[in-house]
Design a protein around this motif. Structure first.
Motif, short mmCIF file in Angstrom:
data_model
loop_
_atom_site.label_atom_id
_atom_site.label_comp_id
_atom_site.label_asym_id
_atom_site.label_seq_id
_atom_site.Cartn_x
_atom_site.Cartn_y
_atom_site.Cartn_z
N GLN A 214 -17.58 -2.00 1.47
CA GLN A 214 -16.68 -2.31 0.57
C GLN A 214 -16.08 -0.85 -0.29
OE1 GLN A 214 -16.66 -5.39 1.56
NE2 GLN A 214 -15.44 -5.36 -0.04
N VAL A 215 -16.85 0.10 -0.38
CA VAL A 215 -16.81 1.43 -0.44
C VAL A 215 -15.56 1.95 0.52
CG1 VAL A 215 -17.48 3.90 -0.56
CG2 VAL A 215 -18.63 2.04 -1.73
N HIS A 216 -15.71 1.80 1.77
CA HIS A 216 -14.99 2.36 2.88
C HIS A 216 -13.71 1.39 2.66
CE1 HIS A 216 -13.80 3.82 6.54
NE2 HIS A 216 -13.73 2.89 6.99
N LEU A 217 -13.64 0.37 2.36
CA LEU A 217 -12.57 -0.55 2.17
C LEU A 217 -11.55 0.20 1.21
CD1 LEU A 217 -10.75 -3.15 2.90
CD2 LEU A 217 -11.95 -4.15 1.00
N GLU A 218 -12.10 0.56 0.12
CA GLU A 218 -11.37 1.27 -0.96
C GLU A 218 -10.74 2.34 -0.72
OE1 GLU A 218 -14.15 1.53 -4.18
OE2 GLU A 218 -14.47 -0.69 -4.54
N GLU A 219 -11.50 3.35 0.24
CA GLU A 219 -10.99 4.49 0.97
C GLU A 219 -9.89 4.25 1.92
OE1 GLU A 219 -15.46 6.54 0.81
OE2 GLU A 219 -14.77 5.75 2.63
N VAL A 220 -10.03 3.05 2.57
CA VAL A 220 -8.95 2.79 3.38
C VAL A 220 -7.42 2.24 2.98
CG1 VAL A 220 -8.08 1.36 5.36
CG2 VAL A 220 -10.50 2.26 5.44
N VAL A 221 -7.84 1.43 1.87
CA VAL A 221 -6.55 0.62 1.23
C VAL A 221 -6.01 1.50 -0.06
CG1 VAL A 221 -7.03 -1.48 2.48
CG2 VAL A 221 -7.82 -1.03 0.14
N GLY A 222 -6.84 2.12 -0.67
CA GLY A 222 -6.48 2.78 -1.96
C GLY A 222 -5.97 1.81 -3.14
N GLU A 223 -4.91 2.40 -3.85
CA GLU A 223 -4.22 1.44 -4.70
C GLU A 223 -3.71 0.39 -4.17
OE1 GLU A 223 -4.78 1.24 -7.94
OE2 GLU A 223 -6.02 2.82 -8.19
N HIS A 224 -3.76 -0.74 -4.49
CA HIS A 224 -3.28 -1.71 -3.58
C HIS A 224 -2.59 -3.23 -4.23
CE1 HIS A 224 -7.38 -3.09 -3.41
NE2 HIS A 224 -7.07 -4.27 -3.28
N GLN A 225 -2.06 -3.89 -3.52
CA GLN A 225 -1.67 -5.24 -3.78
C GLN A 225 -2.18 -6.22 -2.68
OE1 GLN A 225 1.14 -3.20 -4.34
NE2 GLN A 225 0.22 -2.86 -6.27
N TRP A 226 -2.21 -7.45 -2.74
CA TRP A 226 -2.66 -8.21 -1.46
C TRP A 226 -1.94 -9.11 -1.36
CZ3 TRP A 226 -5.18 -13.07 -1.69
CH2 TRP A 226 -5.53 -13.42 -3.04
N TYR A 227 -1.70 -9.89 -0.19
CA TYR A 227 -0.97 -11.09 0.03
C TYR A 227 -1.86 -11.96 1.28
CZ TYR A 227 2.53 -14.18 2.34
OH TYR A 227 3.17 -15.02 2.97
N VAL A 228 -1.85 -13.03 1.08
CA VAL A 228 -2.58 -13.91 2.09
C VAL A 228 -1.82 -15.28 2.63
CG1 VAL A 228 -4.01 -15.19 0.59
CG2 VAL A 228 -4.36 -15.06 2.95
N ASN A 229 -1.40 -15.41 3.76
CA ASN A 229 -0.86 -16.98 4.18
C ASN A 229 -1.86 -17.49 5.13
OD1 ASN A 229 0.62 -18.72 5.77
ND2 ASN A 229 2.49 -17.82 5.12
#
Length: 244
Positions: free
Chosen positions: A22-37
């Motif tokens: 989860q720490v690594h995910l934060e490093e990869v995406v940074g400040e973000h919004q998300w969308y799912v279909n």
């Protein structure tokens, strides 16, 4: 005799390795919004950078109204089977090992170990715990959960090549150890840290009395001592010529 596996065991096994992902995910995406279909099986991040996950898996949802979690395989909305397959694997694992919280279609919040004083935190706590259990079963270690309306949280396992962890380094492993001890509701520190070392591909050796675990990496050695309650008592570490 084979070990009896409990939900508490599974959560301890997952805790540190899940945290690092989860720490690594934060490093990869940074400040973000998300969308799912869900019908298209698409999960996107936008913001600091745009990223489309290579796969998404719906695990379930936690609703504050009924105070319960519903596994995706049991959701009457009829999502595509490939979207809910990991939740079905968790069900099968729960049935095999007699873990009701993983086998039942719907799980009351109070059936999970522990719990915060603030009931508003319950959906997030339950979602995080059951996601961690699903990670152990599925081998998919990066997750995302968020509110989707009226306090209900939806939980996903997500995949992308960039979510794979970098090689273990001394600062990173120490951060995971220290943060997990300070912040995570570990039940058995000894088991949790040993499981993390094994999953991370690090060396891990106990003393004969299991009072100390030595974790070794490419250029570091970390010694973790435990008390009689399986809690961390002291950590000593050496990286190159330095000792902490």
């Amino acid at each position: 005799m084979s070990e009896v596996i409990t939900l508490a065991n599974v959560l301890d096994d997952a805790a540190l390795f899940s945290l690092e992902h989860q720490v690594h995910l934060e490093e990869v995406v940074g400040e973000h919004q998300w969308y799912v279909n869900l019908q298209e099986g698409r999960f996107d991040f936008t913001g600091s950078r745009d990223l489309t996950c290579s796969r998404v898996h719906l695990l379930g949802s936690a609703a504050p109204g009924p105070q319960s979690w519903l596994w995706a395989w049991a959701n009457p909305s009829g999502y595509p089977e490939q979207l809910t397959a990991h939740s079905a694997r968790v069900r099968d694992f729960g049935q095999k090992h007699g873990i009701e919280q993983l086998a039942a279609a719907e799980v009351p919040f109070d059936a999970l170990p522990g719990g915060p004083a603030d009931p508003k935190l319950e959906p997030a706590r339950v979602t995080g715990a059951l996601l961690d259990a699903a990670k152990v079963v599925s081998g998919c270690w990066t997750s995302y959960h968020a509110e989707v309306g009226q306090g209900t949280r939806a939980a996903f396992l997500i995949e992308h090549p960039e979510f794979r962890l970098p090689a273990p380094t001394f600062p990173r492993v120490m951060r995971v150890l220290q943060q997990s001890i300070a912040e995570l509701p570990l039940r058995d520190h000894r088991r949790a840290i040993h499981s993390y070392a094994r999953l991370r591909g690090l060396g891990a050796a106990f003393t004969p009395d299991h009072a100390k675990l030595t974790v070794t990496g490419p250029d570091f050695t970390i010694g973790v001592e435990f008390d009689q309650y399986n809690r961390v008592g002291e950590i000593s570490a050496r990286s190159g010529a330095e000792t902490v």
